[in-house]
Design a protein around this motif. Structure first.
Motif, PDB file in Angstrom:
ATOM      1  N   GLU A  64       2.945  16.691  31.145  1.00 35.87           N
ATOM      2  CA  GLU A  64       3.004  15.507  30.290  1.00 35.87           C
ATOM      3  C   GLU A  64       3.377  15.836  28.847  1.00 35.87           C
ATOM      4  OE1 GLU A  64      -0.502  13.124  30.895  1.00 35.87           O
ATOM      5  OE2 GLU A  64       0.269  12.375  32.800  1.00 35.87           O
ATOM      6  N   ALA A  65       3.073  17.034  28.376  1.00 34.86           N
ATOM      7  CA  ALA A  65       3.495  17.432  27.022  1.00 34.86           C
ATOM      8  C   ALA A  65       5.014  17.501  26.955  1.00 34.86           C
ATOM      9  CB  ALA A  65       2.873  18.769  26.639  1.00 34.86           C
ATOM     10  N   ALA A  66       5.648  17.957  28.018  1.00 33.42           N
ATOM     11  CA  ALA A  66       7.109  18.014  28.068  1.00 33.42           C
ATOM     12  C   ALA A  66       7.690  16.601  28.079  1.00 33.42           C
ATOM     13  CB  ALA A  66       7.571  18.797  29.289  1.00 33.42           C
ATOM     14  N   LEU A  67       7.040  15.685  28.798  1.00 34.94           N
ATOM     15  CA  LEU A  67       7.502  14.291  28.802  1.00 34.94           C
ATOM     16  C   LEU A  67       7.409  13.708  27.400  1.00 34.94           C
ATOM     17  CD1 LEU A  67       8.431  11.667  30.127  1.00 34.94           C
ATOM     18  CD2 LEU A  67       6.010  11.210  30.689  1.00 34.94           C
ATOM     19  N   TRP A  68       6.301  13.909  26.727  1.00 38.52           N
ATOM     20  CA  TRP A  68       6.125  13.393  25.362  1.00 38.52           C
ATOM     21  C   TRP A  68       7.247  13.890  24.455  1.00 38.52           C
ATOM     22  CZ3 TRP A  68       3.449   9.700  23.016  1.00 38.52           C
ATOM     23  CH2 TRP A  68       3.408   9.715  21.614  1.00 38.52           C
ATOM     24  N   ASP A  69       7.530  15.186  24.528  1.00 36.88           N
ATOM     25  CA  ASP A  69       8.577  15.772  23.696  1.00 36.88           C
ATOM     26  C   ASP A  69       9.962  15.227  24.038  1.00 36.88           C
ATOM     27  OD1 ASP A  69       6.685  17.301  22.390  1.00 36.88           O
ATOM     28  OD2 ASP A  69       7.085  19.112  23.575  1.00 36.88           O
ATOM     29  N   LEU A  70      10.160  14.809  25.272  1.00 38.93           N
ATOM     30  CA  LEU A  70      11.459  14.308  25.726  1.00 38.93           C
ATOM     31  C   LEU A  70      11.737  12.881  25.255  1.00 38.93           C
ATOM     32  CD1 LEU A  70      13.995  14.800  27.439  1.00 38.93           C
ATOM     33  CD2 LEU A  70      12.653  14.179  29.459  1.00 38.93           C
ATOM     34  N   LEU A  71      10.695  12.155  24.871  1.00 39.61           N
ATOM     35  CA  LEU A  71      10.852  10.755  24.481  1.00 39.61           C
ATOM     36  C   LEU A  71      11.162  10.603  22.995  1.00 39.61           C
ATOM     37  CD1 LEU A  71       7.884   9.203  26.476  1.00 39.61           C
ATOM     38  CD2 LEU A  71      10.321   9.147  27.061  1.00 39.61           C
ATOM     39  N   HIS A  72      12.191   9.851  22.700  1.00 43.43           N
ATOM     40  CA  HIS A  72      12.539   9.504  21.316  1.00 43.43           C
ATOM     41  C   HIS A  72      11.436   8.588  20.775  1.00 43.43           C
ATOM     42  CE1 HIS A  72      14.718   7.581  18.020  1.00 43.43           C
ATOM     43  NE2 HIS A  72      15.522   8.642  18.055  1.00 43.43           N
ATOM     44  N   PRO A  73      11.094   8.667  19.488  1.00 42.56           N
ATOM     45  CA  PRO A  73      10.051   7.795  18.932  1.00 42.56           C
ATOM     46  C   PRO A  73      10.333   6.298  19.140  1.00 42.56           C
ATOM     47  CG  PRO A  73      10.568   9.532  17.380  1.00 42.56           C
ATOM     48  CD  PRO A  73      11.571   9.646  18.497  1.00 42.56           C
ATOM     49  N   ASP A  74      11.601   5.912  19.207  1.00 39.85           N
ATOM     50  CA  ASP A  74      11.969   4.505  19.398  1.00 39.85           C
ATOM     51  C   ASP A  74      12.381   4.199  20.831  1.00 39.85           C
ATOM     52  OD1 ASP A  74      11.547   3.983  16.658  1.00 39.85           O
ATOM     53  OD2 ASP A  74      13.561   4.709  16.189  1.00 39.85           O
ATOM     54  N   ALA A  75      11.926   5.000  21.792  1.00 46.26           N
ATOM     55  CA  ALA A  75      12.298   4.806  23.194  1.00 46.26           C
ATOM     56  C   ALA A  75      11.877   3.427  23.684  1.00 46.26           C
ATOM     57  CB  ALA A  75      11.645   5.885  24.059  1.00 46.26           C
ATOM     58  N   VAL A  76      12.629   2.915  24.656  1.00 45.46           N
ATOM     59  CA  VAL A  76      12.366   1.607  25.268  1.00 45.46           C
ATOM     60  C   VAL A  76      12.314   1.789  26.780  1.00 45.46           C
ATOM     61  CG1 VAL A  76      13.269  -0.722  25.631  1.00 45.46           C
ATOM     62  CG2 VAL A  76      13.492   0.372  23.388  1.00 45.46           C
ATOM     63  N   PHE A  77      11.315   1.156  27.411  1.00 45.24           N
ATOM     64  CA  PHE A  77      11.164   1.182  28.867  1.00 45.24           C
ATOM     65  C   PHE A  77      11.356  -0.219  29.412  1.00 45.24           C
ATOM     66  CE2 PHE A  77       8.555   0.772  32.710  1.00 45.24           C
ATOM     67  CZ  PHE A  77       9.092   1.790  33.481  1.00 45.24           C
ATOM     68  N   VAL A 107       6.030   3.842  26.254  1.00 40.91           N
ATOM     69  CA  VAL A 107       6.969   4.396  27.237  1.00 40.91           C
ATOM     70  C   VAL A 107       6.329   5.598  27.932  1.00 40.91           C
ATOM     71  CG1 VAL A 107       9.230   5.492  27.567  1.00 40.91           C
ATOM     72  CG2 VAL A 107       9.000   3.518  26.032  1.00 40.91           C
ATOM     73  N   PHE A 108       5.643   6.436  27.182  1.00 35.55           N
ATOM     74  CA  PHE A 108       4.940   7.575  27.763  1.00 35.55           C
ATOM     75  C   PHE A 108       3.908   7.095  28.785  1.00 35.55           C
ATOM     76  CE2 PHE A 108       1.293  10.424  27.851  1.00 35.55           C
ATOM     77  CZ  PHE A 108       1.895  11.627  28.207  1.00 35.55           C
ATOM     78  N   LYS A 109       3.172   6.065  28.430  1.00 34.81           N
ATOM     79  CA  LYS A 109       2.145   5.532  29.326  1.00 34.81           C
ATOM     80  C   LYS A 109       2.764   5.050  30.643  1.00 34.81           C
ATOM     81  CE  LYS A 109      -1.778   2.344  29.212  1.00 34.81           C
ATOM     82  NZ  LYS A 109      -2.528   1.391  28.413  1.00 34.81           N
ATOM     83  N   TYR A 110       3.870   4.309  30.543  1.00 32.66           N
ATOM     84  CA  TYR A 110       4.532   3.806  31.751  1.00 32.66           C
ATOM     85  C   TYR A 110       5.121   4.936  32.586  1.00 32.66           C
ATOM     86  CZ  TYR A 110       4.167  -1.229  31.079  1.00 32.66           C
ATOM     87  OH  TYR A 110       3.698  -2.515  30.990  1.00 32.66           O
ATOM     88  N   LEU A 111       5.847   5.862  31.942  1.00 35.61           N
ATOM     89  CA  LEU A 111       6.500   6.920  32.710  1.00 35.61           C
ATOM     90  C   LEU A 111       5.506   7.897  33.315  1.00 35.61           C
ATOM     91  CD1 LEU A 111       9.698   7.673  30.604  1.00 35.61           C
ATOM     92  CD2 LEU A 111       9.519   6.413  32.758  1.00 35.61           C
ATOM     93  N   SER A 112       4.453   8.224  32.604  1.00 37.68           N
ATOM     94  CA  SER A 112       3.453   9.132  33.186  1.00 37.68           C
ATOM     95  C   SER A 112       2.723   8.443  34.341  1.00 37.68           C
ATOM     96  CB  SER A 112       2.478   9.649  32.128  1.00 37.68           C
ATOM     97  OG  SER A 112       1.769   8.607  31.517  1.00 37.68           O
TER      98      SER A 112
END
Length: 128
Positions: free
Chosen positions: A18-31, A46-51
């Protein structure tokens, strides 16, 4: 497209880090979800939804069966069977120049799979 972003997505799906997922997401990401009517904006949501989606969909049997790339993104077709229901869908991912995810849209079929996913995602999100 920054192919490193796509490589990092595949690495996350394999490692579940999950740390890698967090780093992969842009601060303004949209899901964009197949069951939520409005886009969900910001790295935290977005992190919450994808994880959560990885926990619900990414278990045994999950596989990407197709991939189509563009200059700034990819469409990844996936399949899995959950509770006896065969899910088929696509992840439509857009990357920034630095390789981070800026937009992630999920589309799922058939309707029975969407209803199952809606229930399971609701349960998973409630646990977070």
């Amino acid at each position: 497209m920054a192919l490193t972003g796509l490589d990092k997505w595949y690495a996350f799906m394999k490692s579940k880090d999950e740390a890698a997922l967090w780093d992969l997401l842009h601060p303004d990401a949209v899901f964009e979800s197949p069951v939520v009517h409005t886009p969900q904006a910001g790295r935290e949501i977005v992190f919450k939804y994808l994880s959560s989606a990885e926990k619900v969909l990414g278990g045994p049997g999950f596989t990407y069966v197709g991939e189509w790339r563009s200059d700034d993104g990819a469409v990844l077709e996936f399949e899995n069977v959950i509770e006896g229901v065969k899910l088929n869908g696509v992840d439509i991912i857009t990357f920034a120049e630095d390789g981070r995810i800026t937009r992630f849209k999920v589309m799922v079929r058939p309707l029975k799979a969407i209803n199952l996913l809606h229930r399971l995602m609701g349960e998973q999100l409630a646990r977070q």
